[in-house]
Design a protein around this motif. Structure first.
Motif: not given
Length: 122
Positions: A113-122
Motif C-alpha cells: 500500500d506504499c508503492r504502485p501496484t504492478e502494471g500501473t502506468m502513468l
C-alpha cells in the motif's frame, strides 16, 4: 511509526538530495505524484509519492535514465517496474518542503500500500 523505521533500511545523510524539487512532473494530483529530479551529484532520479501524515510526505526515489523516463511516458514501462531498482531511497519531506530524512533499502520490502501496484502506468 512508519514502516521503514522497522524495516531493514538504513538512515543516510539527508544531504544526499539537496531538494526534492521536480525537474519534470510526470503525474500530479493534490501535489507532486511522480516526477524526475536531480540528486546532490546531479544524477537523474525518479520519485513517486509513497505515504504521508500531518507533518511529512514520503517519496520513493530511484536512479533513472532518459530511457526509463521515455519508456514510462510512452507506456512501455509501468511505474512499479521503473521503481523496482537495486538502489531505492525513501525521502521524507516536511510540509515546508525541507528534506527531513533519507533511508536506503530494498524495493521489495516496501508494503504494497506504499508503492504502485504492478502494471500501473502513468
Amino acid at each position: 511509526m512508519f514502516w521503514y523505521e522497522t524495516a531493514p533500511w538504513r538512515k543516510l545523510d539527508r544531504h544526499s538530495f539537496r531538494t526534492l524539487d521536480a525537474e519534470e512532473m510526470l503525474y500530479e494530483f493534490d501535489g507532486p505524484g511522480i516526477f524526475t529530479l536531480r540528486d546532490a551529484d546531479g544524477e537523474l532520479n525518479l520519485a513517486c509519492w509513497s505515504d504521508e501524515d500531518s507533518r511529512n510526505t514520503q517519496y520513493l526515489v530511484v536512479p533513472a535514465s532518459t530511457g526509463i523516463i521515455d519508456a514510462l511516458k510512452l507506456g512501455r514501462l509501468s511505474v512499479h517496474d521503473a521503481l523496482n531498482q537495486p538502489r531505492c531511497w525513501l525521502v521524507q519531506v516536511t510540509n515546508d518542503g525541507v528534506i527531513d530524512s533519507v533511508y536506503s533499502g530494498a524495493y521489495d520490502v516496501i508494503p504494497a500500500d506504499c508503492r504502485p501496484t504492478e502494471g500501473t502506468m502513468l
